[in-house]
Write a protein that holds these residues in place. Structure first.
Motif, PDB file in Angstrom:
ATOM      1  N   LEU A 404       6.882 -11.553  -1.818  1.00 58.26           N
ATOM      2  CA  LEU A 404       6.232 -10.671  -0.855  1.00 58.26           C
ATOM      3  C   LEU A 404       4.991 -10.036  -1.463  1.00 58.26           C
ATOM      4  O   LEU A 404       4.875  -9.902  -2.683  1.00 58.26           O
ATOM      5  N   VAL A 405       4.069  -9.659  -0.594  1.00 61.55           N
ATOM      6  CA  VAL A 405       2.912  -8.858  -1.005  1.00 61.55           C
ATOM      7  C   VAL A 405       2.911  -7.633  -0.100  1.00 61.55           C
ATOM      8  O   VAL A 405       2.841  -7.760   1.126  1.00 61.55           O
ATOM      9  N   ARG A 406       3.023  -6.464  -0.703  1.00 60.43           N
ATOM     10  CA  ARG A 406       3.138  -5.240   0.090  1.00 60.43           C
ATOM     11  C   ARG A 406       1.787  -4.551   0.237  1.00 60.43           C
ATOM     12  O   ARG A 406       1.114  -4.286  -0.757  1.00 60.43           O
ATOM     13  N   LEU A 407       1.433  -4.272   1.477  1.00 59.73           N
ATOM     14  CA  LEU A 407       0.251  -3.465   1.780  1.00 59.73           C
ATOM     15  C   LEU A 407       0.773  -2.101   2.218  1.00 59.73           C
ATOM     16  O   LEU A 407       1.160  -1.930   3.376  1.00 59.73           O
ATOM     17  N   ALA A 408       0.874  -1.152   1.296  1.00 58.89           N
ATOM     18  CA  ALA A 408       1.410   0.178   1.618  1.00 58.89           C
ATOM     19  C   ALA A 408       0.272   1.055   2.119  1.00 58.89           C
ATOM     20  O   ALA A 408      -0.824   1.043   1.548  1.00 58.89           O
ATOM     21  N   ILE A 409       0.530   1.792   3.175  1.00 62.59           N
ATOM     22  CA  ILE A 409      -0.554   2.540   3.817  1.00 62.59           C
ATOM     23  C   ILE A 409      -0.422   4.032   3.513  1.00 62.59           C
ATOM     24  O   ILE A 409       0.538   4.675   3.955  1.00 62.59           O
ATOM     25  N   PRO A 410      -1.354   4.583   2.734  1.00 63.29           N
ATOM     26  CA  PRO A 410      -1.323   6.017   2.442  1.00 63.29           C
ATOM     27  C   PRO A 410      -1.422   6.834   3.738  1.00 63.29           C
ATOM     28  O   PRO A 410      -1.995   6.370   4.728  1.00 63.29           O
ATOM     29  N   ARG A 411      -0.853   8.037   3.723  1.00 59.15           N
ATOM     30  CA  ARG A 411      -0.811   8.853   4.947  1.00 59.15           C
ATOM     31  C   ARG A 411      -2.107   9.635   5.166  1.00 59.15           C
ATOM     32  O   ARG A 411      -2.549  10.347   4.266  1.00 59.15           O
ATOM     33  N   ARG A 412      -2.688   9.477   6.339  1.00 62.03           N
ATOM     34  CA  ARG A 412      -3.857  10.247   6.796  1.00 62.03           C
ATOM     35  C   ARG A 412      -5.112   9.983   5.956  1.00 62.03           C
ATOM     36  O   ARG A 412      -5.995  10.820   5.899  1.00 62.03           O
ATOM     37  N   VAL A 413      -5.165   8.839   5.271  1.00 64.78           N
ATOM     38  CA  VAL A 413      -6.260   8.586   4.334  1.00 64.78           C
ATOM     39  C   VAL A 413      -7.315   7.641   4.920  1.00 64.78           C
ATOM     40  O   VAL A 413      -8.509   7.907   4.806  1.00 64.78           O
ATOM     41  N   TYR A 414      -6.843   6.553   5.514  1.00 66.78           N
ATOM     42  CA  TYR A 414      -7.777   5.543   6.027  1.00 66.78           C
ATOM     43  C   TYR A 414      -7.835   5.602   7.550  1.00 66.78           C
ATOM     44  O   TYR A 414      -6.860   5.940   8.207  1.00 66.78           O
TER      45      TYR A 414
END
Ligand SMILES: *Cc1c(COP(=O)(O)O)cnc(C)c1O
Length: 459
Positions: A404-414
């Protein structure tokens, strides 16, 4: 009425992103030994390495930072923190820790011993390490639905309840000091756990007089999924759902770096006064006095406020919808990924993405490096580099369980345009998938090799 889900915040302070060219990135990834952990983060355009501690605090939280009271004992910031956690979870005893793993270490030190067995839907890696550090066995009991990457099953994070019964039958209740449920199931693709499952697991635990604890890092995201997907909860508030989940259990650990949207902090909570007393004694030994537990007063203020902001439904609507938006667009373009999307991350299936590569040729590394080279996007391989084994005698590599390749999304950043850019980069890498090179390791450590290994492309 409108289909665009806007970010429910506006931007008061910005952080410059340093733009780079593919030629510069080629040079930087080579200098990093083709290991994304060795990159300098200011050489990354969109950093999706983790959602832990990378969220943007609100103006309110920054205001709280200024109000933080740094008294050693009895700080008002501690009471604000405690009241906020009690308000949301209903747990009476709340013990601050510097992050989630410190709460885990204290919990398992007090509750587990040599030869014990701790069942969990899926242990997070620090949770597993802390169970094993006690000489106990960390038993993963994921639902069978999790194995199917493409089905629409809404609660792939559930625990296998039959498996739990079998564990009690095999090991006996005396060897199972507690059961844990990780919400959402981070190692299981950020997939949610249903209230029905929490209820069933709690019933089994009650039958064997065994406490049930939550690993509550992403309980707000989990509760939002319950509201959206579980029959009977559409009109229940996230706040009430979180209370109901906690009400079925005896306590929790939480890394506040996730759903409490702070850069550092965590806590341990319980209903058991005797346990809380023992836990505080351990806390003093390594973390600090029980009214600060290794945190500054300003951190406690930020958590107190962030806990409330993390369960705000407009925020959660945007959060879950924007993760799904990325997943849906990638899926529409044919990119293989774990479906449905979880709360905090997209998990690409590198085995199908780079189908011409064997697991021991590190397809996940190859995809992650392609995303960096093409667009300066940093993602994390969760595959053979992380979980495979190297035999130092024969030099043989064996594959990990998944690529797997995980794209974790920071909160309220992008913003959404950042996410549109990420989608374009991933789709472009997918179009060029046949030319993704194999990788080999040229240098590695005996444990946790993914952090420091050096690799090279095989041309
Ligand atoms: C992050 C995380 C932890 C550990 O928390 P830290 O703050 O990183 O120590 C434990 N469990 C889960 C599910 C996590 O995501």
């Amino acid at each position: 009425m409108f289909k665009t889900i806007i970010e429910p915040f506006r931007i008061k302070v910005v952080e410059q992103i340093r733009m780079t060219t593919p030629e510069q990135r080629e040079e930087m990834i080579r200098a990093a030994g083709y290991n994304i952990f060795a990159l300098h983060s200011d050489d990354v355009i969109i950093d999706l390495l983790t959602d832990s501690g990378t969220g943007a605090m609100s103006a309110n939280q920054w205001g709280g930072v200024m109000r933080g009271d740094e008294s050693y004992a009895g700080s008002p910031s501690y009471f604000h923190f405690r009241d906020s956690v009690q308000d949301i979870t209903g747990f009476e005893y709340v013990i601050p820790t510097h992050q989630g793993r410190a709460a885990e270490r204290i919990l398992f030190s007090v509750m587990c011993g040599e030869g014990d067995v701790v069942p969990n839907n899926s242990h997070f890696d620090t949770t597993r390490a802390n169970v094993e550090a006690r000489g106990a066995i960390a038993l993963d009991l994921p639902s069978t639905e999790l194995a199917d990457m493409d089905s629409d099953y809404p609660f792939k994070g559930d625990m296998d309840v039959e498996g739990l019964r079998a564990a009690f039958a095999e090991h006996g209740a005396a060897r199972i000091p507690l059961v844990m449920l990780t919400v959402t199931n981070n190692s299981g693709g950020g997939q949610p756990v249903s209230m029905a499952n929490v209820r069933e697991v709690a019933a089994v635990c009650r039958e064997f007089d065994t406490p049930l604890y939550l690993d509550a890092c992403r309980i707000a995201e989990n509760a939002y999924f319950i509201k959206q997907r579980e029959p009977g909860y559409a009109d229940t508030s996230v706040r009430t759902i979180v209370r109901e989940m906690c009400g079925l259990t005896q306590g929790c650990t939480m890394s506040a770096k996730k759903d409490a949207i702070v850069n550092m902090g965590g806590f341990l909570a319980t209903r058991d006064p005797e346990l809380a007393r023992e836990e505080k004694n351990l806390l003093i030994l390594t973390e600090g006095f029980p009214t600060y537990g290794g945190l500054s007063g300003r951190d406690l203020e930020a958590i107190a406020i962030g806990m409330q902001e993390g369960i705000d439904e407009d925020y959660l609507h945007y959060r879950i919808t924007s993760t799904r938006y990325v997943g849906q667009h990638l899926r529409d373009a044919g990119v293989p990924l774990l479906w449905p999307t979880g709360g905090h991350a997209i998990y690409l299936d590198a085995e199908r993405f780079a189908a011409h590569l064997e697991p021991t040729q590190f397809p996940g590394v190859s995809v992650a490096i392609a995303l960096y080279l093409l667009g300066g996007v940093r993602a994390c391989e969760i595959g053979t580099l992380m979980f495979g084994r190297h035999d130092p005698d024969t030099g043989q590599e064996s594959a990990g369980p998944r690529e797997l390749v995980r794209l974790a999304i920071p909160r309220r950043v992008y913003t959404q345009s950042h996410m549109d850019y990420v989608i374009e980069v991933v789709v472009k890498a997918f179009e060029e998938r046949d030319s993704l090179p194999a990788y080999r390791i040229v240098e590695q450590a005996p444990v946790l090799r993914h952090f420091s290994a050096k690799l090279e492309p095989v041309r």
